[in-house]
Design an enzyme around this catalytic site. Structure first.
Site, PDB file in Angstrom:
ATOM      1  CD  GLU A 307     -47.267 -83.000  22.681  1.00  0.00           C
ATOM      2  OE1 GLU A 307     -47.656 -82.551  23.770  1.00  0.00           O
ATOM      3  OE2 GLU A 307     -47.255 -82.328  21.634  1.00  0.00           O
ATOM      4  CG  HIS A 310     -45.137 -80.086  26.623  1.00  0.00           C
ATOM      5  ND1 HIS A 310     -44.866 -78.763  26.887  1.00  0.00           N
ATOM      6  CD2 HIS A 310     -45.626 -80.107  25.346  1.00  0.00           C
ATOM      7  CE1 HIS A 310     -45.177 -78.024  25.835  1.00  0.00           C
ATOM      8  NE2 HIS A 310     -45.637 -78.818  24.886  1.00  0.00           N
ATOM      9  CD  GLU A 329     -46.834 -75.744  23.636  1.00  0.00           C
ATOM     10  OE1 GLU A 329     -46.084 -76.466  22.956  1.00  0.00           O
ATOM     11  OE2 GLU A 329     -47.842 -76.190  24.211  1.00  0.00           O
TER      12      GLU A 329
END
Length: 857
Positions: A307, A310, A329
Site C-alpha cells: 500500500e 501505491h 497493482e
C-alpha cells in the site's frame, strides 16, 4: 441499476469534455448511532463540484448512487431531482465554460463493505464507520465524476456523534462540532476516504533528513476497534512503516507527497487493504487475536509496503482507465516484496513470492478468462473482476523479469523519472515504457508485446544430453505454450545444476544465467559440466514460467527433495510439482506422498503452510474419489506424527496443529475434543481462542459438536471475530436443514453483512458433505442470474464463486455448467466470466482425478 455500470467509452467522452477544479464534500453521519425504528439507513451528503467544460452548451452527467436526492443546483439553477436523477446518474444539461454543481442527497450506509460501511461491535455496542471505494463506490457517499482520470483536490467536512474521532485523507481537526480536513492534492475519487468512530488510536512520527538538508516529518497514526486494542501491536506496524518510508525515499527520490500517514484496521473489510493517500485501510484480521506464525507477520508487512508503494504508483501517478490497472497493482505487488526483503526483517520474502503469489498468477493465467497484464476493460464490472492474479502477481513477476532484463539501476531510475514527469497526473503504458527505454537503452516495445500484451504462461523444460564420459554434452531449454495462447517469450533465466554430496545434501554445483528465446535454446556455458541429478531451469526465480523436469530430475526429487539445501530452490521445486499436479502430469496421491515425506523437513514456515493448503486441495479436488478415504487417513496420520515431532512451542508445531485439525478423520476427534476441554495436551502447544475455533470447525463439520456447544463458545468469545467463527461453524454442521437455512440466508435474503455472507458460504460447502450439498447444484444455476441482478457486485461475486458446486465433481455438473453458459450467452459478461472460471477449475479437477486413478492401475 440503469447507468451504474460506467463504460470506458462514456468515461473517455466525459474526460474529453470536463476538467475538475475541486470538490467540497460535507457528510453528516450523526444518524449512525441512537434513534429508534431499527438500524439507520441513510446519512446526509452535500457535495459542491467546481468544473470546466470545453464545449459550453454540452450535456454530461455526474455519478451518485443514493436512495434519494433532496436538491440539485447547477450554476445557481435549481434542477428537479425527479427529472435529472435516475438513481445512479445526474444529468447535467447546457453546461457553461465554468460550472458549479451542488447536490444534497440522502446516501445509504453499507452492510456489504462498499461505500460507507457501518459496523456495530457486538462486544460493546459501539458503531464504527469506514469507506471503501475501489473501483467506483465513492458515488455511494457523495456526488462526483467517478473515473480515475478526472482528478481534483478535495475538502471534506464531517458531522459526527459526540465522542467520535474522524479521519480523512488530509489532516483534520474538530471545530464547532464539525470535523474539517485540509485540502488534498489532486487525487482520484476512488482513493478518497473517511473513517469515523470511537477507534483506538496510536501515534508516532517518521523523521527524515535528506542530503540537501531538507527535513521531513510525517505524522503516523494507527487505529483499530477498541475491542481489538489489547492485541494491537502498533509498534511493529510503525516499525515496518518507517522502514518502508526509508526504502522508498532512498530509491524513488520523491518525498512522500500526502502529509500524514494513518493506517486504519477496520471490520468486515472485503479486501486486504486499500491505498487511500494519508489514510490506508486494512482488514482488521491483520491484528492477531491468537498466536500466528511468522508467515502472518510477513504477510502483514508485505501488505503495508504494497500500500505504501501505491502512494507513488497509483496515487501520485494514476492510470487513465482500468485497462492499465497494472501500472499500480503490478508495481505495488513487486515493490512490496522488493522493499520488504531489502528493508525489513523478512529477508526471505522472495521465497514466499515464488511459492505463494506466483501460484495465484499461474492459476489465473490458465483460466479461460486470462488476459494480458494490460487488459481490455470495457466497463466497471470488468474492472471489478480484474483485481486478479494476473494484474497483481503475474504483473509483479513480469516486473521482476524486467529488472533482470533492463537492470536494477535502470529500472529504479526509470521510476524516478516517471514520478517527476507525471506527478498528480494520469498515464498509460507508453508513458512508462518511454522512460524505461531512456534509462535502460533496451527496446521496451518488444518486451511489452511479449510480456504485457499477450496472455498465457510458458513451460520451460530441461533437455540434457551426456557424452561417453558422463558429462553434459549439451543442455537445452525447451519452451512450450498452450494452444490457446501460443506466444513464446524471451526469458532471462538462471539454470542450476544440482547433485548430492557426501553428506547426502542436494546442492547446486554449477549455474548459468542466459536468455531463453524460441522453442529450443542451447545453454553453451554448461557444456562439459558433471552430469546433474537435478536441473532447475528457473533457478533464483527470475522469470515467470511453469518449470518442468526431465525424468532424471523428477526421480531425484521423489527421492531427495527434502535434502535440497537452498530454500528458494526447494520452494521452486515444490511450486513446479504442484503445477504438474494441477496439470494432471503428476498424480495427486504422489504429490501428497511427497508432502508426507518431506514437508516435515521444510524450514520456511510460509512454504510449509502452503504445502498444507496444496495437500488439502490435492485430496479434495485432484485425487480419485475411490482413494480419498485412504488419502485422508494418510494425511491424518502424517500430520499427527509431525505435530508430536515438532519442537515444543514452535511455529512449525502450530502449523501442524492447524493442519491436523483441518484434515483429521474420526480417530483424531478425541484429541481435538481433549484439547478443547483440557483433558489432552500436546507439549508446548497453546490452545488460544483462535485455535479453539479451528478445532471446533472440524468437530462441527463432522457432527461431534452442535448448536449448544457453539453457543457456549460464543459466550466465551462474544466478539465480532467470535460471531464470524460461530456462523461458519453453524453452517458447517452435517444436516440437510442446516444447509437449507444457510443457503436461504445467503441466496434468498440480503440481511447478512458481507463478513457473515463469507462465513456462511465457507461453512456451507465441505468436502465430507458432498451428498448433503448435491441438491444445490441445480438451485445454483437457477439462482445466480437473479442474485447478480439484485445484489451488490461484491456480494454477487461471493455468491457466484463461493457457491459454485465444485464439490459435485462429475461430468454431469460440467454438463450443467455448459448448459447454463449456452442458455445465457447474453448474461452480464462479468457473471459469465465467474462461471467460466469455475467451470475450468471443475474440468481441471476431473482431469486430475483421471490422472490419479490411472496411477493406481
Amino acid at each position: 441499476m440503469p447507468g451504474e455500470n460506467l463504460s470506458r467509452d462514456e468515461a473517455q467522452e466525459r474526460a474529453a469534455l470536463l476538467s475538475v477544479d475541486g470538490y467540497e464534500v460535507s457528510l453528516d453521519v450523526r444518524s449512525a448511532v441512537g434513534g429508534t425504528g431499527g438500524e439507520p439507513r441513510t446519512f446526509r451528503s452535500v457535495t459542491t463540484i467546481r468544473f470546466r467544460c470545453s464545449d459550453p452548451g454540452a450535456t454530461s452527467f455526474a455519478d451518485l448512487v443514493a436512495p434519494s436526492v433532496t436538491a440539485v443546483s447547477l450554476n445557481g439553477r435549481d434542477l428537479d431531482p425527479s427529472e435529472v436523477f435516475d438513481g445512479a446518474r445526474i444529468v447535467l444539461e447546457d453546461l457553461a465554460a465554468d460550472n458549479e454543481l451542488v447536490v444534497d442527497a440522502q446516501c445509504a450506509y453499507s452492510r456489504t463493505g462498499e461505500g460507507l460501511h457501518r459496523f456495530v461491535d457486538p462486544e460493546d455496542g459501539e458503531v464504527y464507520l469506514y469507506t471503501q471505494y475501489e473501483p467506483a463506490d465513492s458515488r455511494r457517499v457523495f456526488a462526483n465524476f467517478e473515473q480515475p482520470d478526472l482528478k481534483a483536490p478535495f475538502r471534506f467536512e464531517v458531522r459526527a456523534p459526540e465522542g467520535w474521532t474522524v479521519w480523512s485523507n488530509g489532516a483534520g481537526e474538530r471545530q464547532d462540532g464539525v470535523w474539517r480536513f485540509a485540502e488534498t492534492k489532486p487525487i482520484s475519487t476512488y482513493i478518497t476516504a473517511v473513517v469515523a468512530g470511537p477507534y483506538h488510536y496510536v501515534t508516532d512520527t517518521y523523521e527524515r533528513t535528506f542530503e540537501d538538508g531538507t527535513r521531513l516529518e510525517i505524522p503516523l497514526g494507527a487505529m483499530c476497534r477498541k475491542g481489538l486494542a489489547p492485541y494491537f501491536d502498533a509498534d511493529d506496524v510503525f516499525l515496518v512503516t518507517k522502514q518502508g518510508l526509508d526504502f522508498f525515499h532512498d530509491h524513488f527520490d520523491y518525498p512522500y507527497p500526502f502529509g500524514k500517514y494513518d493506517q486504519a484496521f477496520v471490520p468486515e473489510y472485503n479486501l486486504g487493504a486499500m491505498e487511500n493517500p494519508g489514510l490506508v485501510t486494512f482488514r482488521e484480521e491483520f491484528i492477531f487475536r491468537g498466536r500466528v506464525t511468522q508467515a502472518s507477520y510477513e504477510r502483514r508487512a508485505n501488505v503495508i509496503l504494497h500500500e505504501m508503494a501505491h502512494m507513488w504508483f497509483g496515487d501520485l501517478v494514476t492510470m487513465v482507465w482500468w485497462d492499465d490497472l497494472w501500472l499500480k497493482e503490478s508495481f505495488a505487488d513487486f515493490m512490496g516484496t522488493f522493499s520488504m526483503v531489502e528493508a525489513t526483517r523478512f529477508t526471505d520474502g522472495w521465497i514466499t513470492f515464488a511459492n505463494n503469489r506466483k501460484s495465484w498468477a499461474y492459476r489465473a493465467d490458465q483460466l479461460p478468462s486470462t488476459h494480458p497484464v494490460t487488459a481490455d476493460i470495457r466497463d466497471l464490472e470488468d474492472a471489478k473482476l480484474n483485481f486478479d492474479g494476473i494484474t497483481y502477481a503475474k504483473g509483479a513477476s513480469v516486473l521482476k523479469q524486467l529488472v533482470a532484463y533492463a537492470g536494477r539501476d535502470a529500472f529504479l531510475e526509470g521510476a524516478r523519472r516517471y514520478f517527476k514527469r507525471n506527478a498528480y497526473g494520469n498515464t498509460r503504458l507508453g508513458d512508462l515504457l518511454s522512460v524505461l527505454e531512456e534509462t535502460s537503452g533496451r527496446d521496451m516495445g518488444g518486451w511489452a508485446r511479449s510480456w504485457l500484451q499477450t496472455a498465457g504462461v510458458n513451460s520451460l523444460t530441461p533437455q540434457v544430453l551426456l557424452d561417453a564420459d558422463g558429462r553434459v554434452a549439451e543442455l537445452a531449454v525447451l519452451q512450450e505454450a498452450a494452444e490457446s495462447h501460443p506466444q513464446l517469450r524471451p526469458h532471462r533465466v538462471a539454470i542450476g545444476l544440482y547433485r548430492r554430496g557426501q553428506e547426502g545434501a542436494l546442492e547446486r554445483y554449477a549455474r548459468a544465467e542466459t536468455d531463453v528465446d524460441g522453442a529450443r535454446t542451447v545453454v553453451a556455458e554448461l557444456a562439459g559440466a558433471e552430469a546433474p541429478e537435478l536441473v532447475l531451469v528457473n533457478d533464483a526465480d527470475l522469470t515467470y514460467c511453469k518449470t518442468r523436469f526431465d525424468e532424471t530430475s523428477l526421480a531425484t526429487l521423489r527421492a531427495a527433495l527434502g535434502d535440497m539445501t537452498d530454500p528458494l530452490a526447494r520452494a521452486l521445486c515444490w511450486s513446479a510439482l504442484w503445477n504438474m499436479t494441477r496439470d494432471a502430469l503428476l498424480p495427486a496421491r504422489e504429490f501428497i506422498d511427497l508432502v508426507l515425506k518431506f514437508a516435515g523437513r521444510e524450514s520456511d514456515i510460509g512454504v510449509l503452510q502452503m504445502l498444507h493448503a496444496w495437500a488439502e486441495s490435492a485430496l479434495t479436488h485432484y485425487a480419485a474419489p475411490e482413494w480419498r478415504e485412504q488419502g485422508s487417513r494418510l494425511l491424518t496420520q502424517g500430520a499427527a506424527v509431525e505435530l508430536y515431532a515438532a519442537d515444543h512451542g514452535s511455529e512449525h508445531q502450530l502449523a501442524w496443529a492447524r493442519f491436523f485439525a483441518r484434515v483429521t478423520d474420526e480417530p483424531g476427534f478425541e484429541l481435538l475434543t481433549g484439547l478443547l476441554d483440557g483433558t489432552a495436551t500436546v507439549g508446548g502447544l497453546q490452545v488460544d481462542q483462535e485455535l479453539r475455533w479451528a478445532l471446533l470447525d472440524t468437530l462441527a463439520t463432522h457432527g461431534v459438536v452442535g448448536e449448544k456447544e457453539l453457543a457456549a463458545e460464543l459466550v466465551r468469545d462474544d466478539t465480532a471475530s467470535g460471531r464470524r467463527h460461530q456462523v461458519r461453524c453453524l453452517a458447517a454442521r452435517p444436516s440437510a436443514a442446516v444447509k437449507a437455512q444457510a443457503w436461504a440466508s445467503v441466496v434468498e435474503s440480503d440481511t447478512l453483512s458481507n463478513a457473515l455472507v463469507e462465513a456462511t458460504i465457507a461453512g456451507f460447502g465441505r468436502p465430507s458433505q458432498r451428498e448433503l450439498t448435491a441438491p444445490y447444484a441445480e438451485k445454483y444455476f437457477a439462482a445466480i442470474e437473479r442474485v447478480w441482478a439484485q445484489r451488490s457486485i461484491q456480494i454477487g461475486m461471493n455468491v457466484v464463486s463461493g457457491l459454485f458446486p465444485s464439490l459435485q465433481d462429475s461430468p454431469a455438473t460440467l454438463d450443467a455448467t455448459d448448459a447454463w453458459l449456452s442458455a445465457h450467452e447474453d448474461a452480464p459478461p462479468a457473471l459469465r466470466r465467474l462461471v467460466l472460471e469455475a467451470r475450468d477449475d471443475l474440468a481441471r479437477s476431473l482431469r486430475g482425478q483421471a490422472c490419479d486413478a490411472a496411477a493406481a492401475k
